[in-house]
Motif scaffolding. Structure first.
Motif, PDB file in Angstrom:
ATOM      1  N   ILE A  59       0.865  -1.185   0.000  1.00  0.00           N
ATOM      2  CA  ILE A  59       0.000   0.000   0.000  1.00  0.00           C
ATOM      3  C   ILE A  59       0.900   1.234   0.000  1.00  0.00           C
ATOM      4  CG2 ILE A  59      -1.862  -1.165   1.238  1.00  0.00           C
ATOM      5  CD1 ILE A  59      -0.955   0.267   3.762  1.00  0.00           C
ATOM      6  N   PRO A  60       0.411   2.411  -0.413  1.00  0.00           N
ATOM      7  CA  PRO A  60       1.252   3.620  -0.421  1.00  0.00           C
ATOM      8  C   PRO A  60       1.840   3.906   0.957  1.00  0.00           C
ATOM      9  CG  PRO A  60      -0.764   4.002  -1.639  1.00  0.00           C
ATOM     10  CD  PRO A  60      -0.922   2.660  -0.985  1.00  0.00           C
ATOM     11  N   ILE A  61       3.072   4.332   0.985  1.00  0.00           N
ATOM     12  CA  ILE A  61       3.758   4.593   2.254  1.00  0.00           C
ATOM     13  C   ILE A  61       3.060   5.691   3.048  1.00  0.00           C
ATOM     14  CG2 ILE A  61       5.332   6.343   1.364  1.00  0.00           C
ATOM     15  CD1 ILE A  61       6.261   3.491   3.801  1.00  0.00           C
ATOM     16  N   ALA A  62       2.369   6.644   2.362  1.00  0.00           N
ATOM     17  CA  ALA A  62       1.685   7.749   3.051  1.00  0.00           C
ATOM     18  C   ALA A  62       0.481   7.269   3.837  1.00  0.00           C
ATOM     19  CB  ALA A  62       1.252   8.812   2.040  1.00  0.00           C
ATOM     20  N   ASN A  63       0.001   6.029   3.539  1.00  0.00           N
ATOM     21  CA  ASN A  63      -1.169   5.523   4.251  1.00  0.00           C
ATOM     22  C   ASN A  63      -0.834   4.960   5.627  1.00  0.00           C
ATOM     23  OD1 ASN A  63      -2.598   6.245   2.045  1.00  0.00           O
ATOM     24  ND2 ASN A  63      -3.382   4.216   1.544  1.00  0.00           N
ATOM     25  N   TYR A  64       0.453   4.792   5.902  1.00  0.00           N
ATOM     26  CA  TYR A  64       0.858   4.368   7.237  1.00  0.00           C
ATOM     27  C   TYR A  64       0.804   5.558   8.192  1.00  0.00           C
ATOM     28  CZ  TYR A  64       2.537  -0.078   5.339  1.00  0.00           C
ATOM     29  OH  TYR A  64       2.618  -1.305   4.748  1.00  0.00           O
ATOM     30  N   SER A  65       0.552   5.285   9.440  1.00  0.00           N
ATOM     31  CA  SER A  65       0.552   6.337  10.445  1.00  0.00           C
ATOM     32  C   SER A  65       1.937   6.981  10.528  1.00  0.00           C
ATOM     33  CB  SER A  65       0.169   5.767  11.807  1.00  0.00           C
ATOM     34  OG  SER A  65       0.418   6.713  12.828  1.00  0.00           O
ATOM     35  N   PRO A  66       2.004   8.296  10.682  1.00  0.00           N
ATOM     36  CA  PRO A  66       3.323   8.954  10.809  1.00  0.00           C
ATOM     37  C   PRO A  66       4.163   8.388  11.944  1.00  0.00           C
ATOM     38  CG  PRO A  66       1.588  10.576  10.469  1.00  0.00           C
ATOM     39  CD  PRO A  66       0.899   9.266  10.681  1.00  0.00           C
ATOM     40  N   LYS A  67       3.505   7.777  12.929  1.00  0.00           N
ATOM     41  CA  LYS A  67       4.244   7.257  14.080  1.00  0.00           C
ATOM     42  C   LYS A  67       5.115   6.053  13.707  1.00  0.00           C
ATOM     43  CE  LYS A  67       0.937   8.752  17.610  1.00  0.00           C
ATOM     44  NZ  LYS A  67       0.048   8.321  18.705  1.00  0.00           N
ATOM     45  N   ILE A  68       4.689   5.281  12.699  1.00  0.00           N
ATOM     46  CA  ILE A  68       5.435   4.064  12.352  1.00  0.00           C
ATOM     47  C   ILE A  68       6.003   4.119  10.939  1.00  0.00           C
ATOM     48  CG2 ILE A  68       3.999   2.685  13.910  1.00  0.00           C
ATOM     49  CD1 ILE A  68       2.633   1.558  11.381  1.00  0.00           C
ATOM     50  N   ARG A  69       5.816   5.269  10.249  1.00  0.00           N
ATOM     51  CA  ARG A  69       6.212   5.339   8.836  1.00  0.00           C
ATOM     52  C   ARG A  69       7.704   5.093   8.668  1.00  0.00           C
ATOM     53  NH1 ARG A  69       3.763  10.454   6.392  1.00  0.00           N
ATOM     54  NH2 ARG A  69       1.866   9.367   7.049  1.00  0.00           N
ATOM     55  N   ASP A  70       8.540   5.692   9.523  1.00  0.00           N
ATOM     56  CA  ASP A  70       9.984   5.486   9.408  1.00  0.00           C
ATOM     57  C   ASP A  70      10.372   4.051   9.751  1.00  0.00           C
ATOM     58  OD1 ASP A  70      10.553   7.969   8.484  1.00  0.00           O
ATOM     59  OD2 ASP A  70      11.262   8.792  10.391  1.00  0.00           O
ATOM     60  N   GLN A  71       9.627   3.443  10.659  1.00  0.00           N
ATOM     61  CA  GLN A  71       9.911   2.053  10.993  1.00  0.00           C
ATOM     62  C   GLN A  71       9.621   1.137   9.812  1.00  0.00           C
ATOM     63  OE1 GLN A  71       8.256   0.854  14.834  1.00  0.00           O
ATOM     64  NE2 GLN A  71       7.919   3.021  15.312  1.00  0.00           N
ATOM     65  N   VAL A  72       8.521   1.427   9.095  1.00  0.00           N
ATOM     66  CA  VAL A  72       8.187   0.646   7.900  1.00  0.00           C
ATOM     67  C   VAL A  72       9.274   0.800   6.847  1.00  0.00           C
ATOM     68  CG1 VAL A  72       6.537   0.392   5.998  1.00  0.00           C
ATOM     69  CG2 VAL A  72       5.707   0.778   8.315  1.00  0.00           C
ATOM     70  N   ARG A  73       9.720   2.024   6.631  1.00  0.00           N
ATOM     71  CA  ARG A  73      10.785   2.259   5.657  1.00  0.00           C
ATOM     72  C   ARG A  73      12.052   1.485   6.031  1.00  0.00           C
ATOM     73  NH1 ARG A  73       9.218   8.488   5.897  1.00  0.00           N
ATOM     74  NH2 ARG A  73       8.031   8.725   3.955  1.00  0.00           N
ATOM     75  N   ARG A  74      12.360   1.504   7.315  1.00  0.00           N
ATOM     76  CA  ARG A  74      13.590   0.841   7.754  1.00  0.00           C
ATOM     77  C   ARG A  74      13.496  -0.673   7.552  1.00  0.00           C
ATOM     78  NH1 ARG A  74      13.597   2.979  12.209  1.00  0.00           N
ATOM     79  NH2 ARG A  74      14.767   4.855  11.635  1.00  0.00           N
ATOM     80  N   VAL A  75      12.308  -1.237   7.766  1.00  0.00           N
ATOM     81  CA  VAL A  75      12.120  -2.683   7.541  1.00  0.00           C
ATOM     82  C   VAL A  75      12.347  -3.027   6.081  1.00  0.00           C
ATOM     83  CG1 VAL A  75      10.402  -4.530   7.533  1.00  0.00           C
ATOM     84  CG2 VAL A  75      10.606  -3.026   9.508  1.00  0.00           C
ATOM     85  N   TYR A  76      11.771  -2.238   5.184  1.00  0.00           N
ATOM     86  CA  TYR A  76      11.938  -2.497   3.750  1.00  0.00           C
ATOM     87  C   TYR A  76      13.393  -2.351   3.324  1.00  0.00           C
ATOM     88  CZ  TYR A  76       7.003  -2.906   2.459  1.00  0.00           C
ATOM     89  OH  TYR A  76       5.711  -3.333   2.308  1.00  0.00           O
ATOM     90  N   LEU A  77      14.085  -1.339   3.869  1.00  0.00           N
ATOM     91  CA  LEU A  77      15.484  -1.143   3.499  1.00  0.00           C
ATOM     92  C   LEU A  77      16.361  -2.256   4.044  1.00  0.00           C
ATOM     93  CD1 LEU A  77      15.788   2.732   3.989  1.00  0.00           C
ATOM     94  CD2 LEU A  77      15.894   1.476   1.825  1.00  0.00           C
ATOM     95  N   GLN A  78      16.021  -2.751   5.228  1.00  0.00           N
ATOM     96  CA  GLN A  78      16.793  -3.854   5.792  1.00  0.00           C
ATOM     97  C   GLN A  78      16.608  -5.137   4.989  1.00  0.00           C
ATOM     98  OE1 GLN A  78      15.378  -3.878   9.815  1.00  0.00           O
ATOM     99  NE2 GLN A  78      16.882  -2.336  10.515  1.00  0.00           N
TER     100      GLN A  78
END
Length: 805
Positions: A59-78
């Motif tokens: 789903i689009p990254i903007a649809n995640y809550s701002p509280k966990i958005r960076d955590q989601v990005r970090r998971v994908y990058l890892q």
């Protein structure tokens, strides 16, 4: 110099995190965004280990809550990009006989970002998915983010997507690298911050708030021409901050040159935001005090020092304690003073503060032609939207117009004021003459003190000068006459010196000679004392009408008292008045006329009239002057205040508590309720009819209420005794009567403050900056009570909101 559009400093993040000032409304806005099959509130609690790896299922990254958005990005990058090397890539048809498919060799060439979706047979860019800004289409548009890339026959499109060093793709790549660099991550930096850094920032911010508060209280300028550290005059804000540091070593150790270069909290943007925070919190207090109460508006317009038309708006309302308030809520720049432009400016301000015109119950202006028109004026435009927004002409302005009307109707009064104006112009026409006038007057005061003619004391015998009278300035004619009376001898000496001065021109000498001859005549002295007394009565009335807590009924009473005093002066004041005039003439060696002698009439050329009726001086001065001027004044007051006899105001007068509610009239109070159909339904009026009987019996049998003198006192006492809840419909009638405007004095005071805040040296300040400073200066009784923590919270929330934008 600091700039707001930069990354927030570590200390500022400390304050934001420490005080829990994250903008909840922004978070809520993100949480309510719809997503594919899920709400964002669910996404805020999503198990990060279960997020889809296939890019076609994301789903689009903007649809995640701002509280966990960076955590989601970090998971994908890892995890890295989705690159199924051993997958059997299906073929796609291009043209009639051409087939192409995704090549696994591309993973080697574009391996850090290229992804492939098995479910959709399309390619994506991991970097752009995580951080691509929504700023329109770059090379490839959304093909590598949402739609996917499928044009297998053209590998060059992949290189085009990467683009140059400043492309959207490379910007997203750098953001990903920064996110994964834990040493630079804000959470890491947060934990590295020392307690001392947090305390230093707090001291620095509170010191800037204190400096801002003092400058706003005094209406002083903030900035200087040269704000560098080597400047001798860097502006009041920096000078005051340095003063605080010089008297407090703790403040000195963390401010100005001892502060971090990117976190001094002294830049112009910081100053504006601090002032904006003060203004916003001041308005917030006013709006909370107003609540959902009914109100009236007082409006006027004036030109500021930069020749821009500014319209000021003041709200008049009754607060929860029953007290009348007139609060300034802002000034609006209008490009023209037509009724339509003024109405648009009012609507704009109402929208800004979430005020509804349906709650408007009164409007007051100073009587300017563009506001008082019956059909095309501002009041008519508002009445079309709200028929209960009754218009009340400014009482104090009507009074001044009555005074001017007397001068225009009586040729002798007009001539007298013309001589006074000429004296002021000639004597105060140059700095040399003004200094000479003050010197002469000072000598007379010293002589009078030595002879015991006048007494000394604090505030007595202050240095003064002749003030010019203005037709639209309340009490200005009276002040001008008082000055002339107190400085009469000095004025005469200055006129004589002008006449004898060899450097004066012939015209100046002639003018000084004629004026001296005029003021040393019995006729002038008689008019001077008569108009001083008449205008003195009106001046007291004018000052009383300008009180903020004045109510409409008391204002009507004051007008009545003024008329009565004039009538008493006409009937019984002649003898004492004539005696005062004689004493003044004897003191200044002016020939006194005998009242029994025959009066010598002259024509317009100054020659005696041959066939004029023979009259005594007594008849001329008492009947033709004294009685005529007072009668004209009474007539003008009756004409100007004719609206006080309207049904609305007569009904309001029935609420008056004076003399044990002797003016109470049940029938008229029911009629008053019918004037406000938006506030009283048919059922409410029936209830009011029954409630009035109990109310008046209670009031007249209670000594606490029978001694009250005004509607304002009655409202406050009802709230104090909680009888406003016992008689809610009566109290509503009372508040409707109290919010009707009496005078626009508060608006005039705003324009006086505007001349202080925006002077010649600050004539380039923006409208928003001036508005914020004016709100804090005019309503400084509220502004000074604001707690520093409240201002800091507002300031930090403003900065957080800017960064989110």
């Amino acid at each position: 110099m600091e700039r707001y559009f930069r990354k927030r400093t570590f200390e500022e993040n400390i304050i934001v995190e420490d005080s829990n000032r994250i903008d909840e409304s922004t978070n809520n806005a993100f949480k309510t965004t719809n997503t594919i099959g899920k709400s964002s509130s669910m996404l805020a609690e999503l198990d990060l280990e279960q997020i889809p790896y296939d890019p076609g299922l994301r789903i689009p990254i903007a649809n995640y809550s701002p509280k966990i958005r960076d955590q989601v990005r970090r998971v994908y990058l890892q995890k890295g990009p989705c690159q199924p090397m051993d997958h059997a890539f299906p073929k796609r048809k291009f043209g009639e006989n051409t087939y192409r498919r995704f090549s696994s060799s591309w993973f080697s060439e574009f391996g850090d970002w290229l992804e492939y979706s098995i479910s959709k047979d399309v390619a994506y860019c991991l970097y752009c998915y995580l951080f691509k800004a929504n700023k329109g289409k770059q090379s490839g548009g959304d093909a590598f983010v949402s739609e996917g890339f499928t044009y297998w026959k053209n590998k060059e499109r992949l290189k085009t997507h990467v683009g140059k060093h400043d492309s959207e793709h490379n910007q997203a790549r750098m953001k990903c690298e920064a996110l994964m660099n834990q040493g630079q991550h804000i959470q890491t930096v947060w934990h590295k911050q020392s307690k001392q850094a947090k305390d230093d920032y707090r001291i620095r911010l509170y010191s800037s708030v204190d400096c801002t508060r003092l400058l706003l209280q005094q209406g002083l300028a903030f900035r200087g021409h040269d704000e560098s550290e080597s400047s001798r005059n860097p502006g009041n804000f920096r000078v005051l901050l340095k003063f605080l540091g010089d008297h407090n070593d703790i403040i000195k150790g963390v401010t100005l040159e001892n502060a971090p270069k990117n976190n001094k909290l002294t830049s112009p943007d910081i100053q504006r935001d601090l002032v904006s925070a003060f203004a916003a919190e001041t308005i917030n207090v006013i709006m909370n005090d107003l609540g959902d109460s009914l109100f009236s508006i007082l409006v006027d317009e004036s030109r500021d020092v930069s020749t821009k038309e500014q319209m000021s708006i003041v709200l008049r309302y009754v607060d929860k304690s029953g007290h009348i308030n007139e609060r300034f809520i802002g000034i609006e720049h209008v490009t023209s003073t037509t009724t339509l432009s003024l109405k648009v400016a009012i609507d704009k301000m109402f929208s800004r503060y979430n005020l509804s015109i349906s709650r408007l119950r009164g409007q007051g202006y100073d009587g300017a032609s563009n506001m008082q028109g019956k059909f095309n004026g501002l009041k008519s435009l508002i009445l079309k939207e709200n028929s209960c927004a009754y218009y009340i002409h400014c009482f104090a302005h009507q009074l001044q117009l009555a005074l001017v009307g007397v001068a225009k109707k009586s040729i002798r009064s007009f001539e007298f004021f013309r001589v006074v104006l000429d004296v002021v112009n000639v004597v105060g026409g140059s700095c040399k003459r003004s200094d000479l006038l003050r010197e002469k007057h000072s000598n007379f005061i010293v002589e009078a003190l030595e002879t015991g003619e006048i007494s000394s004391g604090r505030g007595f015998n202050q240095e003064s000068s002749l003030r010019r009278a203005g037709d639209t300035r309340w009490g200005s004619h009276y002040n001008s006459l008082i000055d002339l009376l107190s400085m009469f001898s000095a004025v005469g000496d200055v006129l004589e010196m002008i006449y004898e001065d060899g450097s004066s021109s012939s015209d100046q000498k002639l003018e000084a000679f004629n004026l001296s001859k005029s003021i040393y005549s019995f006729d002038f002295v008689f008019n001077l004392h008569m108009m001083r007394t008449v205008l003195g009565i009106s001046s007291e009335l004018s000052q009383a009408l300008q009180l903020k807590d004045q109510d409409i009924v008391n204002a009507m009473d004051l007008v009545k008292v003024g008329k009565q005093r004039l009538q008493v002066f006409r009937e019984d004041g002649w003898d004492s008045f004539l005696e005062d005039t004689y004493n003044f003439c004897q003191k200044h060696e002016i020939d006194v006329l005998k009242m029994d002698d025959m009066y010598m009439r002259s024509d317009i050329r100054g020659r005696p009239q041959r066939n004029a009726p023979k009259l005594t001086n007594l008849h001329h001065y008492r009947v033709d002057l004294f009685y005529v001027v007072i009668d004209l004044q009474l007539q003008e007051l009756n004409d100007r205040f004719s609206e006080v006899s309207t049904e609305l105001l007569l009904c309001i007068a029935c609420l008056y508590p004076q003399d044990s509610f002797s003016a109470f009239d049940k029938k008229r109070l029911i009629q008053l309720a019918e004037f406000y159909p938006q506030d009283f339904s048919r059922t409410d009026i029936n209830k009011l009819y029954d409630q009035l009987d109990t109310y008046i019996f209670d009031m007249r049998s209670n000594n606490t209420f029978t001694v009250l003198k005004s509607l304002g006192d009655l409202a406050e006492k009802l709230v104090e005794t909680k009888k406003n809840k016992l008689y809610p419909f009566v109290y509503k009638l009372l508040t409707l009567a109290l919010i009707l405007p009496v005078a626009t004095a508060t608006v005039e005071r705003v324009f006086s403050a505007m001349g202080i805040v925006k002077d010649k040296l600050r004539n380039r300040m923006s409208d928003e900056w001036m508005n914020d400073c004016l709100i804090c200066y005019v309503e400084r009784d509220i502004c000074l009570k604001l707690d520093n923590e409240v201002i800091v919270n507002r300031f930090q929330s403003m900065k957080t909101r800017k960064e989110l934008l």
